[in-house]
Structure formats: structure tokens, C-alpha cells
Design an enzyme around this catalytic site. Structure first.
Site, PDB file in Angstrom:
ATOM      1  N   HIS A  28     117.244 109.669  -6.306  1.00  0.00           N
ATOM      2  CA  HIS A  28     115.980 109.959  -7.160  1.00  0.00           C
ATOM      3  C   HIS A  28     115.809 111.658  -6.992  1.00  0.00           C
ATOM      4  CE1 HIS A  28     115.901 105.714  -6.061  1.00  0.00           C
ATOM      5  NE2 HIS A  28     114.956 105.479  -7.119  1.00  0.00           N
ATOM      6  N   HIS A 259     113.192 110.645 -13.318  1.00  0.00           N
ATOM      7  CA  HIS A 259     112.972 109.759 -12.149  1.00  0.00           C
ATOM      8  C   HIS A 259     114.190 109.603 -11.115  1.00  0.00           C
ATOM      9  CE1 HIS A 259     111.292 106.585  -9.580  1.00  0.00           C
ATOM     10  NE2 HIS A 259     112.323 106.029  -9.935  1.00  0.00           N
ATOM     11  N   GLU A 407      93.017  93.706   4.478  1.00  0.00           N
ATOM     12  CA  GLU A 407      93.955  93.368   5.561  1.00  0.00           C
ATOM     13  C   GLU A 407      95.374  94.153   5.416  1.00  0.00           C
ATOM     14  OE1 GLU A 407      92.664  91.280   3.364  1.00  0.00           O
ATOM     15  OE2 GLU A 407      91.666  89.867   4.990  1.00  0.00           O
ATOM     16  N   HIS A 469      92.778  77.738   4.050  1.00  0.00           N
ATOM     17  CA  HIS A 469      92.580  78.604   5.565  1.00  0.00           C
ATOM     18  C   HIS A 469      93.272  78.021   6.567  1.00  0.00           C
ATOM     19  CE1 HIS A 469      89.448  80.315   3.309  1.00  0.00           C
ATOM     20  NE2 HIS A 469      88.866  81.216   4.528  1.00  0.00           N
TER      21      HIS A 469
HETATM   22  C1  LIG Z   1     106.225  98.245  -3.677  1.00  0.00           C
HETATM   23  C2  LIG Z   1     107.212  98.916  -4.496  1.00  0.00           C
HETATM   24  N1  LIG Z   1     107.432  98.404  -5.526  1.00  0.00           N
HETATM   25  C3  LIG Z   1     108.505  99.030  -6.524  1.00  0.00           C
HETATM   26  C4  LIG Z   1     109.168  99.789  -5.946  1.00  0.00           C
HETATM   27  C5  LIG Z   1     110.593 100.276  -6.765  1.00  0.00           C
HETATM   28  N2  LIG Z   1     110.053 101.656  -7.295  1.00  0.00           N
HETATM   29  C6  LIG Z   1     110.437 102.890  -6.597  1.00  0.00           C
HETATM   30  S1  LIG Z   1     110.220 104.200  -7.396  1.00  0.00           S
HETATM   31  C7  LIG Z   1     109.365 103.403  -8.362  1.00  0.00           C
HETATM   32  C8  LIG Z   1     108.574 104.112  -9.439  1.00  0.00           C
HETATM   33  C9  LIG Z   1     107.491 105.098  -8.779  1.00  0.00           C
HETATM   34  O1  LIG Z   1     106.916 106.027  -9.690  1.00  0.00           O
HETATM   35  P1  LIG Z   1     106.216 107.322  -9.007  1.00  0.00           P
HETATM   36  O2  LIG Z   1     105.438 106.954  -7.711  1.00  0.00           O
HETATM   37  O3  LIG Z   1     105.535 107.898 -10.169  1.00  0.00           O
HETATM   38  O4  LIG Z   1     107.515 107.966  -8.542  1.00  0.00           O
HETATM   39  P2  LIG Z   1     108.133 109.410  -9.523  1.00  0.00           P
HETATM   40  O5  LIG Z   1     108.702 108.564 -10.995  1.00  0.00           O
HETATM   41  O6  LIG Z   1     107.293 110.287  -9.737  1.00  0.00           O
HETATM   42  O7  LIG Z   1     109.513 109.745  -8.748  1.00  0.00           O
HETATM   43  C10 LIG Z   1     109.324 102.240  -8.289  1.00  0.00           C
HETATM   44  C11 LIG Z   1     108.705 101.235  -9.190  1.00  0.00           C
HETATM   45  C12 LIG Z   1     109.091 100.359  -4.404  1.00  0.00           C
HETATM   46  N3  LIG Z   1     109.827 101.097  -4.152  1.00  0.00           N
HETATM   47  N4  LIG Z   1     107.984  99.764  -3.820  1.00  0.00           N
END
Ligand SMILES: Cc1ncc(C[n+]2csc(CCOP(=O)(O)OP(=O)(O)O)c2C)c(N)n1
Length: 660
Positions: A28, A259, A407, A469
Site C-alpha cells: 500500500h 491506495h 466495549e 443476555h
Molecule cells: C476493520 C477493517 N476493515 C477493512 C479493512 C481493509 N482495508 C484496508 S485499507 C482500507 C481503506 C482504508 O482507507 P484509508 O484509511 O483512507 O487509507 P488510505 O486509502 O488513505 O490508504 C480498507 C477498507 C481493514 N484493514 N480493516
């Protein structure tokens, strides 16, 4: 292009990242290219750290919450001189065995504070670290504990619910030494953030009482000035850094593909031209290397002064600080639990399971000042506050965090505290709500953090609150989690033993599961030995002849199994009862011990939960008395009868198996 003198340092991050990602064939790039300037401002002008002593207790903590951008962290650690991140490791980004894993994996001695990847966890860990810092600072004073916690954060972390829980609670607690650097690039994986969000994200921080600034994230000077202001403000700070995702690669910068779109050699070449970086892949010019190396030395004086202050402390104080920070238990804690065990037997009472834990927790209050308790708005029914004061915006000496009904952040906060060190965190709620903190529990297990997840209301035994619960599948799901010990003690004696085991267990988390209802004593003789240490043991051996039946049970159902045993023994059927408070510890015993405990006859598992997992112990002729579906609303006794979890049903099941 800014001509800031530090710009080449930021470019060094960019090109190490590009080259590593191109070589790996994936990764990334969005975060390291977009946040390189921000990171440069932080590491060269503000961060207190020492690559020669990565686990320095008073270092600033840095969390890469947008963990997919791992190359940002690896490049920083490499350039500032962390030995664990050699150039060779960077070249092996994402290969098996490389220190540069796909997402950062906790390795404090190498420079990585926490494992990140599931978005939102990291900022909540950072919040927990800031709580730990404030608590320890109140105890030991600013000469020993006085550092910031910084987190890199993307849109994803702030879209997650846990992000909002964190914003809300950190603002409420006014954690002034928590600083978030937001990669405000308007892009997530799917493309523009406008696809899925329309509120003003920074405003969410403002209304939660944060200090909020917005800057151009590519203006190193502006970011640095904002960091200065953030540090000076008494509120937690958000610096919204407007950035261009994937900055520097013409084909993808500012685009969805910034990304993580696959990069090619040609992208790397075009970036070299655009950013005027005429160097070979992985080559960093000597002057830039030197400048980064100097940044790595920037806190050497502070480190030395801190070490001198520690050395100059009176012996007892230094020892206590060292003990707490290295996670060692004090000498006298075992005595407290042994005495509790003895007293429970001397004056037998059927106490509520969770209140027994509460009592033990309270007895340990003065012995274990490092213990902190977080609870999600269930103080009265779980009672783990008692003599503890609340940790508040104005009083950092309290060891009890009122987490509100949050939580998820509570669990991740506990992880952050444990990762910080110096604090022994407990996280308390009802067992059924463990589902709301499960992602954090999984991270605790994955990171090997010694967090105690304490649960009450562990079965249909809670009665009238009904099936919402009443956990039926939760024990099985927690037992399925690697590196998680699940303990379900049967009475006050086992509770004390399980507490002792949980306190000494350092290599991962423990789920300590307690009944709400009263638990009659099932143990009647004091043993200095901790019988729960082997996970399962013969509580009552067969006396009516050779053992034909073994009843295996946990928690509140052990008493029921004992009643069933009485009935079978009276009928001349030799029956043993095995209490199995912790499967994972039992599984770790040698085969001979396990066989001796489980016996050769027929076996019946008894637990007011689903059978899932039990068959490993029940053998080919195994039976089970427990739950097959969800519970129901009604008094506990009626429910046990309705679902057929009774001594008679257990005895009948044993007889049926004997006759088949
Ligand atoms: C809980 C969770 N859901 C989905 C993902 C998959 N995922 C990794 S990066 C991303 C996009 C995140 O966007 P952003 O935080 O804006 O990162 P950027 O595009 O700036 O690198 C997703 C959906 C993950 N790592 N964790």
C-alpha cells in the site's frame, strides 16, 4: 514542490517504500507517500525516541493505525537507525520471515509498539497508551514518566465505530498527550470518501472536546508547527493533514489507485523524475542518510538525563518503578490469594461468581497498584471498582476507568495499556457483550498481551434478562481463539486459583468467565497446590467401585455434576467428576495425565452452553448435557429445567450411554 531542507528526507521514505513495494509486487503506497512529510516533521523535530534503546520506558509511543501503510513505519525505523530494520529486511518486504511483514507486527525491541491492520484498533491502542502514561505519571512523577503518544490515522480508522468510541472517551478524559495525525486524503479503498461519508469528520473531534487543527500535510513546516501547538494544548489533539494519496507517482497520485494499485518499474521511474530523485533503487545518498541518522540521535541527551534520574532515585523507589515497568509481580500477591482460598473453605458460603472475583480484585488493590480496571458501564453488577478511585480528567491517580457503554474501545484500550507496559489491565463486562470487544480480544491474543478480560453473566443462569443476555455460543468461540486462555471457575476456591494463574500468565490474554448466580463450594479441602493449574482435574473420584462414568464440567454446572454423581454412585455406578476450568491448560498436559483424568468409562460433558468443542474430551461414547439453541426469558431454575440441564438429566444420559 516545497524546497524545505527536510524534503529530501521525506523523499527517502517515499523511495524506500516505492522500491520495496515494486519489488514485493504488492503493498500500500498511499500512506507512505502521502504521509512522508508528516512523518518527517514528527521524527526530526518532535519525537522522543532512541533507536539504540527501542524499549526506553519514557519514549514517546508511535502507532501506525493505518497499518496497511506499513512501509512508512519500516522506512522510518530503518532510516533513524533501528537495527532490526536493516536495508536487507526492507528489500524483503512481505516475504516470509522478513521483519517487514505485510502489516506491522508488535515487536517493541525492534521498534514496533503494536500490531495494526484491522482499522480503528491502533488509535484505540494509542488511547490506552495515553491512559497508561497519565496513570503512571501520576504515580511516579514527570521525571520518570512524561511522554506523548502519536498515532498515524487514515479515514478508515475514523469511519470505524471504535474510532468514534475512542474520540468520545479520549476527549472526555482530556488526554492531552495523545496526538492524532490524520491522513486526510479524501480516498479510501473504494475511491472518494464522499461515496460513504458526508459529515465533517474533524467536527466530531471538536464536539468531543478535542483540540483540532487543519494543515497542508505536505508542508513540513506547517505540520511541525501544528505538532508544537498540539503538544502545548491540554486537550487531545487532532491534526487534520490534507494530503495527496500516493503523492509522487504520476499515474496514481490523488486517485483511487493511489491506495494500493499495483506499481511497476515505470511508476518508480516516473516518480524519480517528478520528485527529482536520481538514485538507484534502495540507494539513499549519504547526506540524507546522515541527516536521518542525526534525527535518530535527537533524544540521546534526554535518554541519558532520564537514565541518570532513574539511577539517582532512592533504591526502593527505583526498584518499584522497575518492577512495575518490567511487569513483575510483587512478592506478596500470592499470599493474598492463598489466604482467600483458606477463608473460603473456613466459612463456606455460596457467593455470586462475579462478586467473588470482585472481592479478590479488591483484596489485590493495595498489593498491585499497577492493576487498572476498565468497565463498560456495569459497575454495580460486576463490582470491580469498590475501593478503587475513578481515573478522570482531573484525577489521574484513579485506577478505574468508567468506559461508558463502549466495549470495543475498552478492549483496545486495555491492549494499549498492556502494550505500553507498567499497567496490568482488566476489562470487565458481561460475557455476551464480549462480541462487542472481540476484535480487540483477537488482537490481544495475536500480540500476546497479558490482558485480563473479565466476564460476568456467563449463561442462562442469569435468568430473567432473557436470551439476548444469555451466552450459549460464546465460550466455544473464545476457546476457538488461538493464544487465549478461557477460565470458568466453579467456586470461590477455583476463582482464587484462576486469578493466580491469570496474573502469572504473561504470554497472552485470559478470559475469566464468572457466573452471576451463587456458586456453592465444590472444593472442601484446602490445598496449597493450585489444582486449576492443570486445566482439569479429578474433583471427586468414583467410590462405588471402579470408575464407569466421568462427568466433565465447568463453572456453575460442576455442582450439578456432583449431584448427578451422588445419584449414580448411590445406584452403585462408580462415577467421577472432573472440573475443567481451563481447557487450554488441560490440553497442555501430557497424554498420561489427560487420560487418567478423563478415564476409560463413558463420559458426559455438562455445561450450560453449546456442545461445540466438547467432543475432543468426550470420546466415541460421549454424551453432553447443555444448550442446543438460544435461551429464554424466565427464572434461572425454570430455564435449567426447561433445557434439561439437571442432575437427573445428567445421570440419565450416563445410564443411557452405559446401556448402549
Ligand atoms: C476493520 C477493517 N476493515 C477493512 C479493512 C481493509 N482495508 C484496508 S485499507 C482500507 C481503506 C482504508 O482507507 P484509508 O484509511 O483512507 O487509507 P488510505 O486509502 O488513505 O490508504 C480498507 C477498507 C481493514 N484493514 N480493516
Amino acid at each position: 514542490m516545497s524546497a524545505h531542507p527536510l524534503q529530501p528526507l521525506a523523499h527517502a521514505i517515499r523511495f524506500l517504500s516505492i522500491d520495496a513495494i515494486v519489488r514485493a509486487g504488492e503493498g500500500h503506497q498511499g500512506v507512505p507517500l502521502g504521509m512522508a512529510d508528516i512523518a518527517t516533521a514528527l521524527y526530526t523535530q518532535h519525537l522522543k525516541f532512541n533507536p539504540a534503546d527501542p524499549t526506553w520506558w519514557d519514549r514517546d509511543r508511535v502507532v501506525l493505525s493505518n497499518g496497511h501503510g506499513s512501509m512508512l513505519l519500516y522506512a522510518l525505523l530503518h532510516l533513524t537507525g533501528y537495527a532490526h530494520f536493516s536495508l536487507d529486511q526492507i528489500k524483503r518486504f512481505r516475504e516470509l520471515g522478513s521483519h517487514c511483514e505485510g502489516h506491522p507486527e508488535r515487536h517493541p525491541a525492534g521498534g514496533i509498539e503494536v500490531t495494526t491492520g484491522p482499522l480503528g484498533q491502533g488509535i484505540a491502542n494509542a488511547f490506552g497508551m495515553a491512559v497508561a502514561e497519565a496513570y503512571l505519571g501520576a504515580q511516579f512523577g514527570p521525571d520518570l514518566v512524561d511522554h506523548f503518544t502519536y498515532a498515524f490515522v487514515g479515514d478508515g480508522c475514523l469511519q470505524e465505530g471504535i474510532g468514534q468510541e475512542m474520540i468520545s472517551l479520549a476527549g472526555h478524559l482530556r488526554l492531552g498527550k495523545l496526538v492524532l495525525l490524520w491522513d486526510d486524503n479524501l480516498i479510501t479503498d473504494d475511491g472518494a470518501t464522499s461515496l460513504s461519508i458526508s459529515e465533517d469528520v474533524a467536527e466530531r473531534f471538536r464536539v468531543a472536546q478535542w483540540h483540532v487543527q487543519a494543515v497542508d500535510g505536505h508542508d513540513i513546516e506547517a505540520v511541525s508547527a501544528a505538532l508544537g501547538a498540539a503538544r502545548a494544548d491540554e486537550r487531545p489533539s487532532l491534526i487534520a493533514c490534507r494530503t495527496i494519496i500516493g503523492k509522487g507517482i504520476p499515474r496514481v497520485q490523488g486517485q483511487r489507485g493511489g491506495h494500493s494499485a499495483r506499481l511497476f518499474e515505470q511508476d518508480a521511474q516516473e516518480a524519480r523524475t517528478l520528485l527529482n530523485w536520481p538514485h538507484e533503487p534502495f540507494a539513499i545518498p549519504e547526506d540524507i542518510r546522515q541527516a536521518w541518522h542525526a534525527a535518530g540521535q535527537r533524544s540521546a541527551g534526554a535518554h541519558q538525563a532520564w537514565t541518570a534520574r532513574l539511577q539517582a532515585l532512592p533504591e526502593a523507589q527505583r526498584q518499584e518503578f522497575t518492577r512495575v515497568m518490567s511487569g513483575e509481580l510483587p512478592d506478596n500477591w500470592q499470599q493474598v490469594l492463598l489466604q482467600y482460598k483458606q477463608q473460603a473453605l473456613a466459612a463456606p458460603q455460596a457467593g455470586s461468581g462475579i462478586l467473588v472475583s470482585a472481592e479478590i480484585n479488591d483484596l489485590l488493590a493495595s498489593v498491585l497498584p499497577e492493576r487498572m480496571v476498565g468497565c463498560a458501564d456495569l459497575e454495580a453488577p460486576t463490582s470491580h471498582k469498590r475501593s478503587l478511585k475513578a481515573f478522570t480528567a482531573s484525577d489521574r491517580s484513579g485506577a478505574y476507568v468508567h468506559c461508558g457503554v463502549r466495549e470495543h474501545v475498552m478492549g483496545a484500550m486495555a491492549n494499549g495499556m498492556a502494550a505500553h507496559g507498567g499497567v496490568l489491565p482488566l476489562s470487565v463486562t458481561y460475557l455476551v457483550f464480549s462480541d462487542y470487544e472481540r476484535p480487540a480480544m483477537r488482537m490481544a491474543a495475536l500480540m500476546g498481551l497479558p490482558v485480563k478480560f473479565v466476564f460476568s453473566h456467563d449463561s442462562i443462569g442469569i435468568g430473567k434478562n432473557g436470551p439476548t443476555h444469555q451466552p450459549v455460543e460464546v465460550l466455544a468461540s473464545l476457546r476457538a481463539m488461538p493464544n487465549m486462555l478461557v477460565m470458568r471457575p466453579a467456586d470461590a476456591v477455583e476463582a482464587a486459583e484462576c486469578w493466580a494463574l491469570a496474573l502469572t500468565h504473561r504470554s497472552g490474554p485470559v478470559s475469566m468467565v464468572f457466573a452471576r448466580q451463587n456458586l456453592p463450594l465444590v472444593r472442601h479441602h484446602h490445598t496449597a497446590d493450585n489444582l486449576c493449574a492443570r486445566g482439569g482435574y479429578v474433583l471427586q473420584e468414583a467410590t462405588a467401585g471402579v470408575r464407569q462414568v466421568t462427568l466433565l464440567s465447568t463453572g456453575s454446572e460442576v455442582a450439578l455434576a456432583l449431584s448427578a454423581r451422588d445419584e449414580l454412585e448411590q445406584a452403585g455406578i462408580g462415577t467421577a467428576v472432573v472440573s475443567m476450568p481451563c481447557w487450554e491448560l488441560f490440553d497442555a498436559q501430557d497424554a498420561a495425565y489427560r487420560q487418567q483424568v478423563l478415564g476409560d468409562g463413558v463420559r458426559v460433558g455438562v455445561e450450560a452452553a453449546r456442545r461445540f468443542g466438547w467432543d475432543a474430551y468426550l470420546g466415541a461414547r460421549g454424551g453432553f448435557v447443555g444448550m442446543t439453541g438460544f435461551g429464554a426469558s424466565g427464572p434461572a431454575e425454570d430455564l435449567y429445567r426447561l433445557f434439561g440441564i439437571t442432575p437427573q438429566a445428567v445421570a440419565a444420559e450416563a445410564r443411557r450411554l452405559l446401556n448402549t
